[in-house]
Enzyme design. Structure first.
Site, PDB file in Angstrom:
ATOM      1  N   ARG A 150       0.831  -1.216   0.000  1.00  0.00           N
ATOM      2  CA  ARG A 150       0.000   0.000   0.000  1.00  0.00           C
ATOM      3  C   ARG A 150       0.865   1.266   0.000  1.00  0.00           C
ATOM      4  O   ARG A 150       0.440   2.314  -0.492  1.00  0.00           O
ATOM      5  CB  ARG A 150      -0.949  -0.026   1.205  1.00  0.00           C
ATOM      6  CG  ARG A 150      -2.069  -0.996   0.954  1.00  0.00           C
ATOM      7  CD  ARG A 150      -2.861  -1.390   2.165  1.00  0.00           C
ATOM      8  NE  ARG A 150      -3.781  -2.452   1.741  1.00  0.00           N
ATOM      9  CZ  ARG A 150      -4.433  -3.261   2.561  1.00  0.00           C
ATOM     10  NH1 ARG A 150      -4.286  -3.150   3.860  1.00  0.00           N
ATOM     11  NH2 ARG A 150      -5.235  -4.188   2.077  1.00  0.00           N
TER      12      ARG A 150
ATOM     13  N   GLU B 119      -5.126  -3.695  -4.175  1.00  0.00           N
ATOM     14  CA  GLU B 119      -4.412  -3.756  -2.876  1.00  0.00           C
ATOM     15  C   GLU B 119      -5.283  -3.173  -1.760  1.00  0.00           C
ATOM     16  O   GLU B 119      -4.798  -2.493  -0.845  1.00  0.00           O
ATOM     17  CB  GLU B 119      -3.037  -3.094  -2.972  1.00  0.00           C
ATOM     18  CG  GLU B 119      -2.172  -3.871  -3.954  1.00  0.00           C
ATOM     19  CD  GLU B 119      -0.693  -3.667  -3.799  1.00  0.00           C
ATOM     20  OE1 GLU B 119      -0.244  -3.296  -2.705  1.00  0.00           O
ATOM     21  OE2 GLU B 119       0.026  -3.932  -4.780  1.00  0.00           O
TER      22      GLU B 119
HETATM   23  C1  LIG Z   1      -5.742  -3.035 -12.090  1.00  0.00           C
HETATM   24  C2  LIG Z   1      -5.929  -4.082 -11.035  1.00  0.00           C
HETATM   25  C3  LIG Z   1      -4.850  -4.842 -10.640  1.00  0.00           C
HETATM   26  C4  LIG Z   1      -5.013  -5.840  -9.667  1.00  0.00           C
HETATM   27  N1  LIG Z   1      -3.935  -6.611  -9.316  1.00  0.00           N
HETATM   28  C5  LIG Z   1      -4.090  -7.600  -8.410  1.00  0.00           C
HETATM   29  C6  LIG Z   1      -2.988  -8.455  -8.074  1.00  0.00           C
HETATM   30  O1  LIG Z   1      -1.870  -8.291  -8.578  1.00  0.00           O
HETATM   31  N2  LIG Z   1      -3.199  -9.459  -7.200  1.00  0.00           N
HETATM   32  C7  LIG Z   1      -4.407  -9.688  -6.627  1.00  0.00           C
HETATM   33  O2  LIG Z   1      -4.517 -10.616  -5.837  1.00  0.00           O
HETATM   34  N3  LIG Z   1      -5.477  -8.888  -6.932  1.00  0.00           N
HETATM   35  C8  LIG Z   1      -5.343  -7.868  -7.811  1.00  0.00           C
HETATM   36  N4  LIG Z   1      -6.407  -7.068  -8.138  1.00  0.00           N
HETATM   37  C9  LIG Z   1      -7.699  -7.328  -7.522  1.00  0.00           C
HETATM   38  C10 LIG Z   1      -8.032  -6.314  -6.446  1.00  0.00           C
HETATM   39  O3  LIG Z   1      -7.172  -6.461  -5.353  1.00  0.00           O
HETATM   40  C11 LIG Z   1      -9.522  -6.475  -6.082  1.00  0.00           C
HETATM   41  O4  LIG Z   1     -10.269  -6.077  -7.199  1.00  0.00           O
HETATM   42  C12 LIG Z   1      -9.884  -5.671  -4.845  1.00  0.00           C
HETATM   43  O5  LIG Z   1      -9.283  -6.196  -3.704  1.00  0.00           O
HETATM   44  C13 LIG Z   1     -11.409  -5.610  -4.626  1.00  0.00           C
HETATM   45  O6  LIG Z   1     -11.952  -6.884  -4.655  1.00  0.00           O
HETATM   46  P1  LIG Z   1     -13.185  -7.215  -5.613  1.00  0.00           P
HETATM   47  O7  LIG Z   1     -12.858  -6.717  -6.976  1.00  0.00           O
HETATM   48  O8  LIG Z   1     -13.526  -8.645  -5.443  1.00  0.00           O
HETATM   49  O9  LIG Z   1     -14.372  -6.318  -5.073  1.00  0.00           O
HETATM   50  P2  LIG Z   1     -15.405  -6.720  -3.916  1.00  0.00           P
HETATM   51  O10 LIG Z   1     -14.669  -7.262  -2.759  1.00  0.00           O
HETATM   52  O11 LIG Z   1     -16.482  -7.527  -4.528  1.00  0.00           O
HETATM   53  O12 LIG Z   1     -15.960  -5.287  -3.534  1.00  0.00           O
HETATM   54  C14 LIG Z   1     -16.923  -4.594  -4.344  1.00  0.00           C
HETATM   55  C15 LIG Z   1     -17.230  -3.273  -3.649  1.00  0.00           C
HETATM   56  O13 LIG Z   1     -17.737  -3.525  -2.338  1.00  0.00           O
HETATM   57  C16 LIG Z   1     -16.950  -2.845  -1.373  1.00  0.00           C
HETATM   58  N5  LIG Z   1     -16.877  -3.632  -0.142  1.00  0.00           N
HETATM   59  C17 LIG Z   1     -16.475  -4.922   0.017  1.00  0.00           C
HETATM   60  N6  LIG Z   1     -16.493  -5.261   1.315  1.00  0.00           N
HETATM   61  C18 LIG Z   1     -16.914  -4.158   2.008  1.00  0.00           C
HETATM   62  C19 LIG Z   1     -17.116  -3.860   3.369  1.00  0.00           C
HETATM   63  N7  LIG Z   1     -16.890  -4.757   4.332  1.00  0.00           N
HETATM   64  N8  LIG Z   1     -17.530  -2.608   3.707  1.00  0.00           N
HETATM   65  C20 LIG Z   1     -17.740  -1.676   2.754  1.00  0.00           C
HETATM   66  N9  LIG Z   1     -17.566  -1.895   1.436  1.00  0.00           N
HETATM   67  C21 LIG Z   1     -17.136  -3.118   1.066  1.00  0.00           C
HETATM   68  C22 LIG Z   1     -15.590  -2.688  -2.008  1.00  0.00           C
HETATM   69  O14 LIG Z   1     -14.863  -1.648  -1.409  1.00  0.00           O
HETATM   70  C23 LIG Z   1     -15.990  -2.399  -3.455  1.00  0.00           C
HETATM   71  O15 LIG Z   1     -16.324  -1.047  -3.548  1.00  0.00           O
HETATM   72  C24 LIG Z   1      -6.275  -6.056  -9.090  1.00  0.00           C
HETATM   73  C25 LIG Z   1      -7.359  -5.254  -9.485  1.00  0.00           C
HETATM   74  C26 LIG Z   1      -7.201  -4.283 -10.428  1.00  0.00           C
HETATM   75  C27 LIG Z   1      -8.376  -3.445 -10.837  1.00  0.00           C
END
Ligand SMILES: Cc1cc2nc3c(=O)[nH]c(=O)nc-3n(C[C@H](O)[C@H](O)[C@H](O)COP(=O)(O)OP(=O)(O)OC[C@H]3O[C@@H](n4cnc5c(N)ncnc54)[C@H](O)[C@@H]3O)c2cc1C
Length: 372
Positions: free
Chosen positions: A234, A354
């Protein structure tokens, strides 16, 4: 010195190609190799494993400079440094000796950190990929998604459930896996809004055997490794966000000093000056937060809260600055003739990966309440 070196490299080798790489979705292999040779891929790694031992503060400054040219170069640098660190801290000696020097030297174009799965990102302890014990190793089955540098990485660290009956977050083990291992299949690369010169892949593990020596740290203690390393990651993403935000507002400020409306430069108007002042104020505050977190990590002090604050504030401040930058350019800001639309597309990613901004707020509040 390191900041100036990164700035110089960015001006000469990254800025001139950033728009083209974004447009054509090309991974910057050549530049990453050169950056590794400058010591930018193992900045917090001991020299005995090929690292430059520059430290976390220097790494933060370098990533900010790189991000001023291209967010994709910067995210690849940040994640690759993080992977080198996971292996150098948690890997067995033979694994460290094998992979870390190859990351630091650029022999591997990048490293990948594969935690997210199709059904879960924020709730990372809910992963379903399994690792089943098999004679002298483990067999991995499952799918990871949105993995930065998934297809380019010479080595990947990943997480799988080794004890399905353990409490949430307790039965997860971290593994290291080499590119080309049978059963590790690189899936599609996402067609993304931003960070387009960074591949973001699905990785499929289909009966993929890894030897027992591939376990990072202790069996079933992998989730802690992911959390500790994401704290450090981060700082990298906060640094990146500061760089993109500063690039956006600097470009827009120069523009408004030249562009005229109503018989005078746009920069004479107070409404425009406020956009400049608000953006620089927030971004400089964000950089101080980022550097504080970097300093705490470098001096082995707790930094979980500070890293989350830094990433949260840097990402959101830079997003605001990029939105203002587009506004300051007017209609041209919305075209590909100028880089500010790319900065805006790129910056949105930093409030997602992240740990989303919502997740950072959860971490900050939890850490504050823990101490009261
Ligand atoms: C360009 C890019 C590069 C990436 N690179 C990597 C990588 O190298 N390795 C890796 O492992 N992952 C990677 N990711 C994945 C990234 O870490 C995830 O997309 C991120 O952690 C969010 O998870 P999700 O997409 O499943 O969203 P979700 O967990 O489904 O969340 C959807 C929404 O709900 C919100 N939300 C979820 N839980 C809560 C809560 N308890 N309270 C309030 N709001 C909540 C989230 O903040 C978000 O707004 C990458 C993503 C992108 C876009």
């Amino acid at each position: 010195m390191i900041r100036d070196m990164a700035r110089d490299f960015t001006e000469k080798h990254i800025k001139p190609v950033a728009a083209k790489l974004d447009e054509e979705k090309q991974f910057p292999y050549e530049n990453l190799k050169k950056m590794a040779q400058l010591g930018l891929m193992g900045m917090n790694i001991p020299s005995q494993y090929g690292g430059s031992e520059a430290g976390v503060v220097a790494q933060s400054l370098a990533i900010t400079e790189i991000a001023k040219g291209c967010a994709s170069h910067a995210v690849t640098t940040s994640v690759t440094n993080m992977v080198a660190e996971v292996i150098s801290i948690f890997g067995k000696e033979e694994i460290r000796k094998k992979h870390v020097p190859r990351i630091c030297s650029g022999e591997y174009p990048a490293g990948a950190f594969a935690l997210t799965e199709p059904h879960t990102g924020s709730d990372a302890a809910n992963i379903r990929m399994t690792a089943t014990r098999d004679q002298d190793g483990y067999v991995l089955n499952g799918t990871k998604t949105l993995i930065t540098s998934g297809e380019a990485a010479g080595v990947t660290v990943t997480w799988a459930v080794t004890d399905k009956n353990a409490k949430k977050g307790k039965g997860i083990t971290c593994f290291v896996i080499e590119k080309g291992t049978p059963g590790l299949i690189v899936g599609k690369a996402e067609d993304k809004m931003g960070h387009r010169a960074s591949f973001t892949n699905e990785l499929i593990f289909d009966n993929c055997f890894v030897p027992a020596s591939s376990v990072m740290g202790a069996v079933e203690e992998g989730f802690k490794i992911a959390m500790v390393e994401l704290d450090g990651g981060r700082i990298g993403i906060g640094s990146l966000a500061v760089g993109v935000g500063l690039a956006a507002i600097e470009f827009a400020t120069k523009y408004v000093m030249e562009r005229e409306a109503f018989g005078q430069p746009l920069s004479n108007f107070q409404a425009i000056q406020w956009m400049i002042a608000d953006s620089y104020t927030a971004l400089e505050a964000a950089q101080l937060l980022v550097l504080r977190a970097a300093h705490l990590k470098e001096t082995n002090q707790p930094f979980t809260k500070e890293a989350s604050m830094a990433k949260l504030y840097a990402g959101e401040s830079a997003r605001d600055a990029a939105v203002r930058a587009v506004q300051m350019l007017g209609g041209y800001g919305y075209t590909k003739d100028y880089p500010v639309e790319r900065y805006l597309r790129d910056i949105i990613g930093t409030t997602l990966y992240e740990g989303t901004s919502e997740v950072q707020r959860i971490v900050v509040a939890r850490e504050i309440m823990k101490r009261l």
